[in-house]
Design a protein around this motif. Structure first.
Motif, PDB file in Angstrom:
ATOM      1  N   ALA A 347     -34.642   2.842 -10.768  1.00 22.24           N
ATOM      2  CA  ALA A 347     -33.530   1.852 -11.552  1.00 22.24           C
ATOM      3  C   ALA A 347     -34.793   1.528 -12.849  1.00 22.24           C
ATOM      4  CB  ALA A 347     -33.134   0.894 -10.971  1.00 22.24           C
ATOM      5  N   LEU A 348     -34.051   1.733 -13.884  1.00 22.58           N
ATOM      6  CA  LEU A 348     -34.536   0.937 -15.122  1.00 22.58           C
ATOM      7  C   LEU A 348     -35.397  -0.709 -15.542  1.00 22.58           C
ATOM      8  CD1 LEU A 348     -33.782   3.403 -18.211  1.00 22.58           C
ATOM      9  CD2 LEU A 348     -35.892   3.458 -16.650  1.00 22.58           C
ATOM     10  N   GLY A 349     -35.128  -1.213 -13.722  1.00 23.63           N
ATOM     11  CA  GLY A 349     -35.612  -2.471 -14.268  1.00 23.63           C
ATOM     12  C   GLY A 349     -37.224  -3.118 -14.562  1.00 23.63           C
ATOM     13  N   VAL A 350     -37.285  -4.638 -14.210  1.00 20.55           N
ATOM     14  CA  VAL A 350     -38.065  -4.859 -14.578  1.00 20.55           C
ATOM     15  C   VAL A 350     -38.512  -6.322 -14.096  1.00 20.55           C
ATOM     16  CG1 VAL A 350     -38.109  -5.500 -16.296  1.00 20.55           C
ATOM     17  CG2 VAL A 350     -40.362  -5.141 -15.933  1.00 20.55           C
ATOM     18  N   ASP A 351     -39.533  -6.327 -13.174  1.00 22.74           N
ATOM     19  CA  ASP A 351     -39.579  -8.090 -12.382  1.00 22.74           C
ATOM     20  C   ASP A 351     -41.035  -8.349 -13.005  1.00 22.74           C
ATOM     21  OD1 ASP A 351     -37.187  -7.750 -10.951  1.00 22.74           O
ATOM     22  OD2 ASP A 351     -38.377  -7.497  -9.250  1.00 22.74           O
ATOM     23  N   VAL A 352     -40.911  -9.123 -13.794  1.00 25.95           N
ATOM     24  CA  VAL A 352     -42.558 -10.521 -14.256  1.00 25.95           C
ATOM     25  C   VAL A 352     -42.686 -11.276 -13.065  1.00 25.95           C
ATOM     26  CG1 VAL A 352     -43.228 -11.087 -15.701  1.00 25.95           C
ATOM     27  CG2 VAL A 352     -41.644  -9.950 -16.114  1.00 25.95           C
ATOM     28  N   ILE A 353     -43.871 -10.918 -12.326  1.00 23.71           N
ATOM     29  CA  ILE A 353     -44.294 -11.417 -11.135  1.00 23.71           C
ATOM     30  C   ILE A 353     -45.110 -12.695 -11.779  1.00 23.71           C
ATOM     31  CG2 ILE A 353     -45.738 -11.918  -8.732  1.00 23.71           C
ATOM     32  CD1 ILE A 353     -43.151  -9.682  -9.155  1.00 23.71           C
ATOM     33  N   ALA A 354     -45.161 -13.601 -11.829  1.00 30.81           N
ATOM     34  CA  ALA A 354     -45.993 -14.741 -12.199  1.00 30.81           C
ATOM     35  C   ALA A 354     -47.205 -14.269 -11.735  1.00 30.81           C
ATOM     36  CB  ALA A 354     -45.305 -15.998 -12.633  1.00 30.81           C
ATOM     37  N   SER A 355     -48.269 -15.379 -12.065  1.00 35.04           N
ATOM     38  CA  SER A 355     -49.484 -15.378 -11.772  1.00 35.04           C
ATOM     39  C   SER A 355     -49.860 -16.355 -10.713  1.00 35.04           C
ATOM     40  CB  SER A 355     -50.798 -15.460 -13.047  1.00 35.04           C
ATOM     41  OG  SER A 355     -50.260 -16.707 -13.898  1.00 35.04           O
TER      42      SER A 355
END
Lengths: 437, 437
Positions: A347-355
């Protein structure tokens, strides 16, 4: 008494040497023989007073000496610079006016000693007065303002979505049900996204920003039943646009906190170097690569599985700033994600994982814009097509590629503040076993 | 096609003469022989295109000529000033790229002809694209931003209050009940005020700004079941402070709308002279005087009664700007209002009645700060003291005179926009018989 000008502690520096008064509360009191040092708070900051017995009328000294914690008091005198004092200024106290004295026999329940978490949250209406909680909520305000300023100054229109919704966006097991005039059931929103897609077609770029609800029976440090979420949505946009805006937003927000909330970050003993590292460009990796990294670090994740909190923490160890992971298996994502045209199984999805192990801070992506494909997905997910008829309309009438994301405010606050548990990030947290005060 | 720079309609004026493209939707199409005039919208504005058959490839002309309403389309060409066009600019169309064409046999349901209200709100997800609704929601955004900017720049800290609440602030008949994990009942907030009083003691000046809920079975043009409210609260403040802030807020908000939303006000055919009259100082009258004025105008109101909508309208006819009415009988006000020390039968409360018959726009006042008096009032109102124990704590530990108010966003939007019915002031209104889409 009118010779004394009412000021706030935050502005004390601008009035050094002038006769001023501060209306606040006694935060703490230190006595040293014939000198007492009242610590005053007024909501804008904390100021140390100095009261020397030989320099004030006896009654003033006695009143102050016997004042109890959290009594409300108006203190008059003159401020001067004092490097060693919190805030850099001190007040030479000339007189005091006690507004309400907390009696000795029913003292303020939160004392400098350690209290249990349950006790503190049972007294949350008072707990908010303590320096640490005060700092967290000031940073929360800064974050919310930064988010709104970012979207307002980048052409987004605020269009808030309804709280009462007839259908679920993501599953029905975690919905709160509301009795709507005994006639029908409505549910509390879990996300404004489907509505955002409608408003993006009307306004081009929109965002909603309000409380959302999840009836999750989990008792983890990352879950609240009521939390605030900001969700932008853009027409004529693709996955790359979503990533760009997500990165810009996080960088802008972090910059504002660093710029305006140094005092509060110091109170929280936050390692600001970790925040200073949050600069663009963020590393961008694929889900495939993320799985390989995790397997290399000992995770049992297999291709096709969703990341758990432990995986997110492992992954964040590899980077000094947030990492963007894109192209997840369609199977683990919601029905509305646009498939990658070159690899329909992702899927053209994105997750941003915090530091620093703060987990998924943003989730989003590109939505399906083709009517037939969307209808097929609704059917494959066994969702009732009639409930989504209005949503399908958006693909009948002027459909365009579009995308957006959601960012949970409380997770952002926990991350910026460096907090262990999300319950401190909101004034009155609501959890599985907590609905009071 | 990369020679054409993507711009928004709102910025067309800054790119006159340059090759640009606009990604939007066909709002309307006018044909005049060998010239067609497509009206384009992209969410930021509306732009008229001009396409002359002899000056473009035949396919471009045919595509555009047969394009259906609300089809999504990217139009390329050059813009130039044209006084007669909406927005002051026009585009000479050179090429078009149709993104999705709405088929002739399933046309866009909202046509220029008149539709019934029910039909339009059943299609609210599309209705928002129309020029009038678009203007209303742009003004709503402006109002919300102005409110937040006012408080943020005047020393108030945003501290949002919980949506899930254990007890009612005002009566229990209009509460929405939520099933909270089958274990207990919680209610949706009707006001954040009681919580605001706790946060004001921690932050000095605070505000909350979120959705609130009333299960009112009324079907009037002034009622929604879900609406947004801003509520400031100030420690060390009295009724006069409350009035000052209320006036400043309304003047600031009106100024921003007039300054930034002239286009939208013109779309709505709003008489801006009525808004320009909203300047301080607002007339301040007592409840006693208001009753006399109303009786003189034929109202049947008697001293001791609360004003109805008709009374508020009558009263507003006397003034060209909002009027502040203070010192209502304590009987008609909530339990927490501070009585006037000189006349205990009246409360130190104030209502701000909007001009032009838009009714009560702000209600607030000074709260009881004395523990014994507050406890007595809780008992007199037959409220369970144990539910208010935390609220009473605020009078045990550093109580100070304090006050604040609430302003409903939707009423403010209706007033600024000059709308008949409040349902148009929010993207997806929720009413007694409306919970969809």
């Amino acid at each position: 008494m009118s010779d004394y000008r009412r000021i706030t502690i935050a502005s004390a520096g601008a009035h050094a040497g002038e006769p001023v008064e501060i209306a606040g509360w006694l935060y703490n009191l230190r006595k040293s023989g014939k000198i007492i040092f009242p610590l005053l708070r007024d909501g804008s900051g904390i100021l140390q007073g100095v009261c020397v017995k030989s320099q004030v009328p006896e009654q003033v000294f006695e009143d102050l000496k016997n004042l109890t914690q959290e009594s409300s008091v108006i203190v008059r005198g003159k401020c001067r610079a004092e490097q060693r004092a919190p805030g850099g200024f001190e007040m030479d106290v000339e007189s005091v006016q006690i507004v309400q004295r907390v009696p000795e026999d029913t003292p303020y329940p939160i004392t400098p000693k350690d209290h249990g978490t349950e006790f503190l949250f049972d007294h949350r209406h008072l707990h908010l007065r303590s320096r640490r909680q005060h700092a967290v909520l000031k940073i929360r305000h800064e974050i919310i303002k930064a988010i709104r300023d970012y979207f307002d100054s980048n052409g987004f229109t605020l269009v808030d979505c309804p709280i009462f919704t007839p259908a679920a966006c993501e599953g029905t097991t975690t919905l709160f049900e509301v009795n709507y005039f005994d006639e029908e059931k409505v549910y509390l929103t879990q996300s404004g996204q489907l509505y955002n897609e409608a408003t993006a077609m009307a306004f081009g770029k929109t965002y909603c920003f309000g409380p959302t609800f999840r009836a999750e029976k989990s008792k983890t440090r990352r879950h609240l039943t009521e939390f605030w979420m900001v969700e932008p949505e853009m027409a004529y946009a693709d996955l790359e646009d979503v990533k760009r805006v997500a990165e810009e937003l996080i960088v802008f927000m972090t910059g504002r906190v660093l710029e305006n909330r140094q005092t509060e970050l110091a109170t929280l003993e936050r390692d600001v170097s970790k925040l200073e590292a949050i600069k663009g460009p963020f590393p961008r990796i694929s889900y495939d690569d993320a799985v390989k990294i995790l397997q290399g670090k000992g995770s049992e994740i297999q291709w096709g599985g969703d990341f758990g909190g432990a995986d997110e923490t492992l992954l964040s160890e590899e980077f000094d700033r947030p990492v963007m992971v894109d192209r997840y298996p369609s199977e683990v994502k919601a029905f509305y994600f646009q498939p990658d045209p070159n690899r329909p199984e992702v899927a053209l999805g994105v997750d941003v994982i915090a530091s620093e192990g703060y987990g998924e801070i943003i989730g989003g992506g590109q939505r399906i814009h083709d009517y037939d494909l969307l209808l097929r997905r609704i059917q494959e997910h066994h969702l009732p097509p009639e409930a989504f008829n209005w949503y399908l309309d958006l693909r009948r009438f002027g459909s365009v590629p579009h995308g957006g994301f959601g960012m949970g405010v409380e997770r952002a606050v926990a991350w910026m503040c460096g907090l262990e548990h999300i319950r401190e990030t909101i004034a009155f947290p609501r959890m599985l076993y907590r609905t009071r005060p």
